[in-house]
Design a protein around this motif. Structure first.
Motif, PDB file in Angstrom:
ATOM      1  N   ALA A  25       5.944   3.883  26.016  1.00 25.73           N
ATOM      2  CA  ALA A  25       5.895   2.417  26.165  1.00 25.73           C
ATOM      3  C   ALA A  25       4.477   1.935  26.465  1.00 25.73           C
ATOM      4  CB  ALA A  25       6.820   1.991  27.294  1.00 25.73           C
ATOM      5  N   MET A  26       4.054   0.913  25.732  1.00 25.11           N
ATOM      6  CA  MET A  26       2.803   0.219  26.059  1.00 25.11           C
ATOM      7  C   MET A  26       3.069  -1.267  25.933  1.00 25.11           C
ATOM      8  SD  MET A  26      -0.421   2.246  24.425  1.00 25.11           S
ATOM      9  CE  MET A  26       0.459   2.981  23.067  1.00 25.11           C
ATOM     10  N   GLU A  27       2.950  -1.940  27.063  1.00 23.38           N
ATOM     11  CA  GLU A  27       3.152  -3.385  27.071  1.00 23.38           C
ATOM     12  C   GLU A  27       2.165  -4.010  26.090  1.00 23.38           C
ATOM     13  OE1 GLU A  27       3.421  -6.684  30.534  1.00 23.38           O
ATOM     14  OE2 GLU A  27       1.855  -5.199  30.675  1.00 23.38           O
ATOM     15  N   ASN A  60       7.302  -2.578  27.848  1.00 26.33           N
ATOM     16  CA  ASN A  60       8.414  -3.055  28.684  1.00 26.33           C
ATOM     17  C   ASN A  60       8.848  -4.465  28.316  1.00 26.33           C
ATOM     18  OD1 ASN A  60       6.635  -3.324  31.922  1.00 26.33           O
ATOM     19  ND2 ASN A  60       6.186  -4.188  29.921  1.00 26.33           N
ATOM     20  N   GLN A 102      12.233  -0.454  26.065  1.00 25.99           N
ATOM     21  CA  GLN A 102      12.087  -0.158  27.487  1.00 25.99           C
ATOM     22  C   GLN A 102      12.464  -1.404  28.269  1.00 25.99           C
ATOM     23  OE1 GLN A 102       8.328   0.201  29.758  1.00 25.99           O
ATOM     24  NE2 GLN A 102       9.007   2.290  30.176  1.00 25.99           N
ATOM     25  N   HIS A 171      13.160   1.452  32.989  1.00 25.40           N
ATOM     26  CA  HIS A 171      11.846   1.737  33.597  1.00 25.40           C
ATOM     27  C   HIS A 171      11.998   1.844  35.117  1.00 25.40           C
ATOM     28  CE1 HIS A 171       7.672   2.113  34.127  1.00 25.40           C
ATOM     29  NE2 HIS A 171       7.221   1.035  33.505  1.00 25.40           N
ATOM     30  N   HIS A 174       6.146   3.835  37.834  1.00 27.59           N
ATOM     31  CA  HIS A 174       4.922   3.016  37.905  1.00 27.59           C
ATOM     32  C   HIS A 174       4.931   1.873  38.917  1.00 27.59           C
ATOM     33  CE1 HIS A 174       3.995   4.396  33.493  1.00 27.59           C
ATOM     34  NE2 HIS A 174       4.029   5.381  34.364  1.00 27.59           N
ATOM     35  N   LYS A 224      12.811   6.327  32.685  1.00 25.94           N
ATOM     36  CA  LYS A 224      11.430   6.743  32.964  1.00 25.94           C
ATOM     37  C   LYS A 224      11.261   6.790  34.471  1.00 25.94           C
ATOM     38  CE  LYS A 224       6.586   5.968  31.573  1.00 25.94           C
ATOM     39  NZ  LYS A 224       5.767   5.409  30.480  1.00 25.94           N
ATOM     40  N   SER A 258       6.606  10.444  34.495  1.00 26.20           N
ATOM     41  CA  SER A 258       5.254   9.931  34.597  1.00 26.20           C
ATOM     42  C   SER A 258       4.878  10.000  36.065  1.00 26.20           C
ATOM     43  CB  SER A 258       5.229   8.500  34.057  1.00 26.20           C
ATOM     44  OG  SER A 258       3.914   8.008  34.054  1.00 26.20           O
ATOM     45  N   MET A 267      -0.813   7.446  36.412  1.00 27.73           N
ATOM     46  CA  MET A 267      -0.592   7.471  34.952  1.00 27.73           C
ATOM     47  C   MET A 267      -1.905   7.315  34.203  1.00 27.73           C
ATOM     48  SD  MET A 267       0.172   4.629  36.592  1.00 27.73           S
ATOM     49  CE  MET A 267       0.406   2.886  36.630  1.00 27.73           C
ATOM     50  N   THR A 301       4.739  12.299  29.783  1.00 28.00           N
ATOM     51  CA  THR A 301       3.726  11.419  29.197  1.00 28.00           C
ATOM     52  C   THR A 301       2.539  11.350  30.146  1.00 28.00           C
ATOM     53  OG1 THR A 301       5.479  10.095  28.211  1.00 28.00           O
ATOM     54  CG2 THR A 301       3.323   9.051  28.340  1.00 28.00           C
ATOM     55  N   GLY A 302       1.344  11.342  29.596  1.00 30.20           N
ATOM     56  CA  GLY A 302       0.149  11.186  30.433  1.00 30.20           C
ATOM     57  C   GLY A 302      -0.916  12.181  30.041  1.00 30.20           C
ATOM     58  N   GLY A 303      -2.001  11.686  29.431  1.00 29.45           N
ATOM     59  CA  GLY A 303      -3.164  12.530  29.173  1.00 29.45           C
ATOM     60  C   GLY A 303      -3.070  13.427  27.950  1.00 29.45           C
ATOM     61  N   ALA A 324       0.870   7.741  24.825  1.00 29.39           N
ATOM     62  CA  ALA A 324       0.628   6.298  24.810  1.00 29.39           C
ATOM     63  C   ALA A 324      -0.777   6.007  24.274  1.00 29.39           C
ATOM     64  CB  ALA A 324       0.843   5.705  26.197  1.00 29.39           C
ATOM     65  N   THR A 325      -1.805   6.110  25.137  1.00 30.11           N
ATOM     66  CA  THR A 325      -3.159   5.678  24.751  1.00 30.11           C
ATOM     67  C   THR A 325      -3.629   6.285  23.429  1.00 30.11           C
ATOM     68  OG1 THR A 325      -3.619   5.601  27.113  1.00 30.11           O
ATOM     69  CG2 THR A 325      -5.489   5.352  25.651  1.00 30.11           C
ATOM     70  N   MET A 363      -7.782  -0.556  30.528  1.00 28.62           N
ATOM     71  CA  MET A 363      -6.614  -1.153  29.877  1.00 28.62           C
ATOM     72  C   MET A 363      -7.042  -2.183  28.835  1.00 28.62           C
ATOM     73  SD  MET A 363      -3.763   0.069  30.936  1.00 28.62           S
ATOM     74  CE  MET A 363      -2.335  -0.981  31.029  1.00 28.62           C
TER      75      MET A 363
HETATM   76  C1  LIG Z   1      -2.051  -0.743  27.350  1.00 30.98           C
HETATM   77  C2  LIG Z   1      -1.005   0.046  28.088  1.00 30.98           C
HETATM   78  C3  LIG Z   1       0.200  -0.544  28.394  1.00 30.98           C
HETATM   79  C4  LIG Z   1       1.209   0.188  29.049  1.00 30.98           C
HETATM   80  N1  LIG Z   1       2.419  -0.383  29.257  1.00 30.98           N
HETATM   81  C5  LIG Z   1       3.437   0.371  29.736  1.00 30.98           C
HETATM   82  C6  LIG Z   1       4.757  -0.144  29.784  1.00 30.98           C
HETATM   83  O1  LIG Z   1       5.035  -1.266  29.352  1.00 30.98           O
HETATM   84  N2  LIG Z   1       5.717   0.665  30.293  1.00 30.98           N
HETATM   85  C7  LIG Z   1       5.464   1.933  30.730  1.00 30.98           C
HETATM   86  O2  LIG Z   1       6.378   2.632  31.151  1.00 30.98           O
HETATM   87  N3  LIG Z   1       4.231   2.435  30.689  1.00 30.98           N
HETATM   88  C8  LIG Z   1       3.232   1.701  30.174  1.00 30.98           C
HETATM   89  N4  LIG Z   1       1.986   2.252  30.068  1.00 30.98           N
HETATM   90  C9  LIG Z   1       1.798   3.636  30.524  1.00 30.98           C
HETATM   91  C10 LIG Z   1       2.059   4.622  29.403  1.00 30.98           C
HETATM   92  O3  LIG Z   1       3.387   4.596  28.915  1.00 30.98           O
HETATM   93  C11 LIG Z   1       1.787   6.058  29.874  1.00 30.98           C
HETATM   94  O4  LIG Z   1       2.738   6.411  30.859  1.00 30.98           O
HETATM   95  C12 LIG Z   1       0.373   6.218  30.430  1.00 30.98           C
HETATM   96  O5  LIG Z   1      -0.567   5.456  29.695  1.00 30.98           O
HETATM   97  C13 LIG Z   1      -0.080   7.666  30.378  1.00 30.98           C
HETATM   98  O6  LIG Z   1       0.008   8.185  29.069  1.00 30.98           O
HETATM   99  P1  LIG Z   1      -1.249   8.305  28.083  1.00 30.98           P
HETATM  100  O7  LIG Z   1      -2.279   9.136  28.790  1.00 30.98           O
HETATM  101  O8  LIG Z   1      -0.707   8.996  26.861  1.00 30.98           O
HETATM  102  O9  LIG Z   1      -1.724   6.942  27.819  1.00 30.98           O
HETATM  103  C14 LIG Z   1       0.960   1.535  29.433  1.00 30.98           C
HETATM  104  C15 LIG Z   1      -0.270   2.117  29.148  1.00 30.98           C
HETATM  105  C16 LIG Z   1      -1.248   1.410  28.466  1.00 30.98           C
HETATM  106  C17 LIG Z   1      -2.539   2.080  28.146  1.00 30.98           C
END
Ligand SMILES: Cc1cc2nc3c(=O)[nH]c(=O)nc-3n(C[C@H](O)[C@H](O)[C@H](O)COP(=O)(O)O)c2cc1C
Length: 412
Positions: A25-27, A60, A102, A171, A174, A224, A258, A267, A301-303, A324-325, A363
């Motif tokens: 998920a990425m908002e 989300n 999400q 969710h 976080h 999550k 996470s 995260m 998820t993460g990194g 995500a990223t 971000m």
């Molecule tokens: C721009 C952005 C928006 C995010 N929005 C959400 C979200 O809406 N819900 C969520 O659970 N995590 C959100 N995250 C966190 C990611 O889902 C993930 O847990 C976190 O970035 C670590 O993973 P990554 O290293 O692959 O980015 C967001 C991360 C980024 C960078």
């Protein structure tokens, strides 16, 4: 046979993911007027569905229009028009991925300019040092508000199924509302919703049950969860393990692990309690321990941005690799890896002295990529962190005004 990123995965409800790579998920913060998905979101998700992930999770989506994580957030309530969501689901599923929404409530993590209702288990304000005043002090929820929130999660899940999505992810990570209930740091209640871990987890477990009661058996329900809050006096790894043991008893199809919150952004790889996370696949050690007791598949998820790390995650007994990223920067990374490629996504990261501002700037850099893809453009080879932060703040301010005006017409 060893599991590879290309191995399909059948979930407990019988639904199959075509491979082990998931877009986490990425908002998007791209909602159109009325907090609805529209052209920008569709274009962005076209890229992700073409990109080859077996599972795509939306950013989300809010269960209550009065409480948004950001002013461009998407809201899905019982009376929300479904047509824009039908289109979104269709795009997400167009290349065979599972398409999950999400569903989320921010609790106390709502910026002051948003207005609306800032609810939390207890009236404990966010502590972000000199940036704390950016957030409103929350109000402790009444029993009726807690009950209403349970029904809202269930209603949003029901609407998501009606729109053609194939699942929801609740969710509970976080530092958002359900994570606030789980943590003794933010949940100081003395009623049945606070105190013991069983009481702190009650809201999450009740929401899982309520969601399940409103959707069909083949609709996926995932959670999550933080592997820990990485904060002194917060939700611990032992707590997370126990919550997963309770989730084992419910029809949950996947748990994504996470960590962290706004106060301790694990995260993003940074913790408030000084504990060091792995440089890549931040939560793999925790996920491994939890996978040992979980009956449902675990995703972490993460990194993760290298193929070798995705392979390592799967070799550790984790069922799904959440990204995500790296997918914000390179939406077609899954296709590359599935075709045997080794592409590495170059992740933007800002190292300023002010850690809070550095996190925000990181971000806003990621959002520049999201916007480029949403407009059908190729991202620039480099973006300025300071300039990205300024445009992001300006956009958020403008959208917050639009959101407040919309809210005023809606909840008179
Ligand atoms: C721009 C952005 C928006 C995010 N929005 C959400 C979200 O809406 N819900 C969520 O659970 N995590 C959100 N995250 C966190 C990611 O889902 C993930 O847990 C976190 O970035 C670590 O993973 P990554 O290293 O692959 O980015 C967001 C991360 C980024 C960078």
């Amino acid at each position: 046979m060893t599991t590879s990123i290309a191995s399909p995965l059948t979930l407990p409800n019988g639904i199959t993911l075509t491979n082990r790579l998931a877009k986490a998920a990425m908002e998007e913060n791209m909602a159109e007027a009325g907090q609805l998905p529209g052209a920008a979101i569709y274009q962005l998700y076209r890229r992700w569905s073409e990109g080859g992930a077996g599972l795509i999770i939306t950013g989300n989506v809010m269960v209550d229009a009065r409480a948004l994580t950001g002013p461009g957030g998407v809201v899905l309530e019982t009376d929300t028009p479904l047509a824009p969501f039908v289109e979104w689901a269709k795009i997400m599923r167009s290349h065979g991925a599972q398409a999950w929404v999400q569903i989320s409530h921010p609790g106390r993590q709502v910026r002051a300019e948003m207005g609306g209702a800032v609810w939390a288990p207890s009236a404990v304000p966010l502590d972000l040092g000199k940036h704390s005043k950016l957030f409103t002090r929350p109000k402790a929820m009444t029993a009726a508000e807690i009950e209403e929130t349970i029904q809202r999660f269930a209603a949003t899940a029901h609407a998501a199924e009606q729109a053609g999505f194939t699942g929801v992810e609740i969710h509970a990570a976080h530092g958002y509302l359900l994570s606030q209930f789980l943590s003794p740091h933010t949940n100081q209640r003395t009623d049945q919703w606070g105190g013991s871990l069983a009481n702190r987890a009650r809201l999450l477990l009740d929401i899982v049950r309520a969601v399940r009661a409103r959707v069909s058996a083949t609709f996926c329900v995932a959670v999550k969860l933080n592997s820990a809050d990485f904060q002194r006096g917060g939700f611990s790894e032992d707590d997370a393990k126990q919550v997963v043991l309770w989730l084992n008893e419910l029809p949950v199809d996947l748990v994504e692990l996470s960590g962290g919150s706004y106060e301790s952004p694990a995260m993003q790889g940074r913790t408030a309690d000084g504990r060091t996370l792995a440089r890549e696949a931040f939560f793999l050690e925790f996920a491994r321990t939890i996978a040992g007791v979980a009956r449902m598949p675990i995703m972490t998820t993460g990194g993760i941005r290298r193929r070798a790390i995705a392979d390592e995650v799967l070799a550790s007994g984790i069922a799904v690799v959440g990204i995500a990223t790296a997918l914000a920067v390179a939406p077609d990374l899954p296709s590359n890896w599935l075709a045997g490629g080794q592409r590495i996504a170059e992740i933007p990261r800002v190292e300023w002295k002010d850690k809070g501002m550095a996190g925000l700037a990181t971000m806003s850099l990621v959002k520049r990529y999201l916007w480029a893809f949403a407009k059908g453009k190729k991202p620039a080879s480099r973006y300025s962190p300071l300039f990205s932060l300024i445009i992001d703040q300006w956009r958020l301010k403008r959208l917050a005004g639009r959101y407040r005006r919309w809210l005023a017409t809606r909840h008179l």
